[in-house]
Design a protein around this motif. Structure first.
Motif, PDB file in Angstrom:
ATOM      1  N   VAL A   1       0.834  -1.182  -0.112  1.00 52.53           N
ATOM      2  CA  VAL A   1       0.275  -0.044  -0.305  1.00 52.53           C
ATOM      3  C   VAL A   1       1.104   1.249   0.167  1.00 52.53           C
ATOM      4  O   VAL A   1       2.112   0.967   0.415  1.00 52.53           O
ATOM      5  N   ILE A   2       0.417   2.429  -0.258  1.00 54.36           N
ATOM      6  CA  ILE A   2       1.141   3.758  -0.064  1.00 54.36           C
ATOM      7  C   ILE A   2       1.782   3.672   1.251  1.00 54.36           C
ATOM      8  O   ILE A   2       1.169   3.307   2.278  1.00 54.36           O
ATOM      9  N   SER A   3       2.889   4.453   1.515  1.00 54.68           N
ATOM     10  CA  SER A   3       3.516   4.326   2.714  1.00 54.68           C
ATOM     11  C   SER A   3       2.777   4.908   3.809  1.00 54.68           C
ATOM     12  O   SER A   3       2.813   4.440   4.951  1.00 54.68           O
ATOM     13  N   GLY A   4       1.993   6.033   3.472  1.00 48.59           N
ATOM     14  CA  GLY A   4       1.221   6.611   4.548  1.00 48.59           C
ATOM     15  C   GLY A   4       0.220   5.858   5.142  1.00 48.59           C
ATOM     16  O   GLY A   4      -0.070   6.112   6.264  1.00 48.59           O
ATOM     17  N   PHE A   5      -0.482   5.158   4.207  1.00 50.21           N
ATOM     18  CA  PHE A   5      -1.477   4.404   4.857  1.00 50.21           C
ATOM     19  C   PHE A   5      -0.859   3.141   5.659  1.00 50.21           C
ATOM     20  O   PHE A   5      -1.249   2.912   6.840  1.00 50.21           O
ATOM     21  N   ASN A   6       0.389   2.461   5.135  1.00 49.89           N
ATOM     22  CA  ASN A   6       1.152   1.434   6.070  1.00 49.89           C
ATOM     23  C   ASN A   6       1.195   2.173   7.258  1.00 49.89           C
ATOM     24  O   ASN A   6       1.059   1.561   8.298  1.00 49.89           O
ATOM     25  N   SER A   7       1.786   3.301   7.303  1.00 51.37           N
ATOM     26  CA  SER A   7       2.659   4.063   8.531  1.00 51.37           C
ATOM     27  C   SER A   7       1.061   4.320   9.259  1.00 51.37           C
ATOM     28  O   SER A   7       1.092   4.184  10.718  1.00 51.37           O
ATOM     29  N   GLY A   8       0.198   4.776   8.976  1.00 51.39           N
ATOM     30  CA  GLY A   8      -0.977   5.003   9.687  1.00 51.39           C
ATOM     31  C   GLY A   8      -1.845   3.821  10.121  1.00 51.39           C
ATOM     32  O   GLY A   8      -2.425   4.028  11.356  1.00 51.39           O
ATOM     33  N   VAL A   9      -1.675   2.437   9.652  1.00 52.49           N
ATOM     34  CA  VAL A   9      -2.180   1.187  10.257  1.00 52.49           C
ATOM     35  C   VAL A   9      -1.063   0.656  11.338  1.00 52.49           C
ATOM     36  O   VAL A   9      -1.614   0.237  12.172  1.00 52.49           O
TER      37      VAL A   9
ATOM     38  N   VAL B   1      -8.127   8.560  12.080  1.00 49.10           N
ATOM     39  CA  VAL B   1      -8.277   9.389  10.640  1.00 49.10           C
ATOM     40  C   VAL B   1      -6.627   9.720  10.158  1.00 49.10           C
ATOM     41  O   VAL B   1      -5.929  10.262  11.386  1.00 49.10           O
ATOM     42  N   VAL B   2      -6.182   9.337   9.304  1.00 45.69           N
ATOM     43  CA  VAL B   2      -4.917   9.541   8.941  1.00 45.69           C
ATOM     44  C   VAL B   2      -4.913  10.540   7.621  1.00 45.69           C
ATOM     45  O   VAL B   2      -5.534  10.180   6.482  1.00 45.69           O
ATOM     46  N   THR B   3      -4.141  11.387   7.647  1.00 44.54           N
ATOM     47  CA  THR B   3      -3.946  12.501   6.547  1.00 44.54           C
ATOM     48  C   THR B   3      -2.410  12.499   6.052  1.00 44.54           C
ATOM     49  O   THR B   3      -1.394  12.351   6.860  1.00 44.54           O
ATOM     50  N   ILE B   4      -2.368  12.133   4.641  1.00 48.87           N
ATOM     51  CA  ILE B   4      -1.246  11.739   4.085  1.00 48.87           C
ATOM     52  C   ILE B   4      -0.996  12.800   3.071  1.00 48.87           C
ATOM     53  O   ILE B   4      -1.791  13.036   2.101  1.00 48.87           O
ATOM     54  N   PRO B   5       0.422  13.251   3.452  1.00 47.44           N
ATOM     55  CA  PRO B   5       0.854  14.230   2.179  1.00 47.44           C
ATOM     56  C   PRO B   5       1.272  13.625   0.951  1.00 47.44           C
ATOM     57  O   PRO B   5       1.401  12.538   0.848  1.00 47.44           O
TER      58      PRO B   5
ATOM     59  N   SER C   1       3.846  13.317  -0.475  1.00 46.54           N
ATOM     60  CA  SER C   1       5.120  12.506  -0.613  1.00 46.54           C
ATOM     61  C   SER C   1       5.020  11.101   0.029  1.00 46.54           C
ATOM     62  O   SER C   1       5.751  10.415  -0.271  1.00 46.54           O
ATOM     63  N   LEU C   2       4.094  11.041   0.798  1.00 48.61           N
ATOM     64  CA  LEU C   2       3.803   9.374   1.362  1.00 48.61           C
ATOM     65  C   LEU C   2       2.436   8.861   0.711  1.00 48.61           C
ATOM     66  O   LEU C   2       2.077   7.774   1.189  1.00 48.61           O
ATOM     67  N   GLY C   3       2.149   9.499  -0.346  1.00 53.24           N
ATOM     68  CA  GLY C   3       0.877   9.136  -0.964  1.00 53.24           C
ATOM     69  C   GLY C   3       1.097   8.506  -2.427  1.00 53.24           C
ATOM     70  O   GLY C   3       2.095   7.868  -2.715  1.00 53.24           O
ATOM     71  N   TYR C   4       0.423   9.146  -3.411  1.00 52.62           N
ATOM     72  CA  TYR C   4       0.836   8.900  -4.693  1.00 52.62           C
ATOM     73  C   TYR C   4       1.714   9.914  -5.506  1.00 52.62           C
ATOM     74  O   TYR C   4       1.875   9.892  -6.842  1.00 52.62           O
ATOM     75  N   GLY C   5       2.211  11.138  -4.755  1.00 55.36           N
ATOM     76  CA  GLY C   5       3.112  11.806  -5.358  1.00 55.36           C
ATOM     77  C   GLY C   5       2.675  12.951  -6.422  1.00 55.36           C
ATOM     78  O   GLY C   5       1.471  13.019  -6.478  1.00 55.36           O
TER      79      GLY C   5
END
Length: 154
Positions: free
Chosen positions: A103-111, A121-125, A127-131
């Motif tokens: 999964v995208i890095s931010g989702f992984n880190s959020g879980v 609730v995870v807010t992903i910039p 750089s940690l999403g789809y760029g």
């Protein structure tokens, strides 16, 4: 004398309100319509702390989620919903910290670190999403907001 005092008090209050933005001016600078800037780092907000098994490296996490595009003009910051499995009867499962990530890095880190029963609730910039390139209906450089519930860990 009383009316002079009341007029002076009213004038002082009016000046104070204008000075702190409480009236007489353009209110758009303090309203959500002016736009809230998206965070530049991952933001994790626990809504419910789970009490079950923890989503740790190598474990399979099964989640319910809804993804939104960040919209700084909305009070809840949630813009267009781009994906969700809530209400479908199906869970989304992935291996936490798999190499390569599933999964995208931010989702992984959020879980990571959540416990079963937890909601975040995870807010992903970007750089940690789809760029800059984006993905499907997600535009490039989009900040994402996910509502995530951890349902199972295996």
């Amino acid at each position: 004398m009383k009316s002079t005092f009341q007029m002076i008090a009213a004038a002082v209050c009016a000046v104070a309100l204008v000075a702190c933005g409480g009236g007489g001016g353009d209110s758009s600078t303090s309203s959500p319509a002016a736009g809230v800037q998206p965070p530049t780092a991952l933001k994790i907000e626990d809504q419910v702390i789970g009490t079950g098994a923890e989503a740790a490296t190598g474990k399979t996490a099964s989640v319910r989620y809804t993804g939104y595009l960040f919209d700084g003009s909305r009070s809840d910051l949630r813009g267009t919903k781009f994906d969700s499995n809530v209400g479908t009867g199906s869970l989304f499962s992935f291996v936490v910290n798999a190499n390569p990530l599933q999964v995208i890095s931010g989702f992984n880190s959020g879980v990571l670190g959540m416990k079963v029963g937890g909601k975040r609730v995870v807010t992903i910039p970007p750089s940690l999403g789809y760029g800059a390139s984006g993905f499907s209906s997600i535009p490039g450089n989009a900040t994402l907001i996910f509502e995530i519930e951890l349902v199972a860990v295996n």
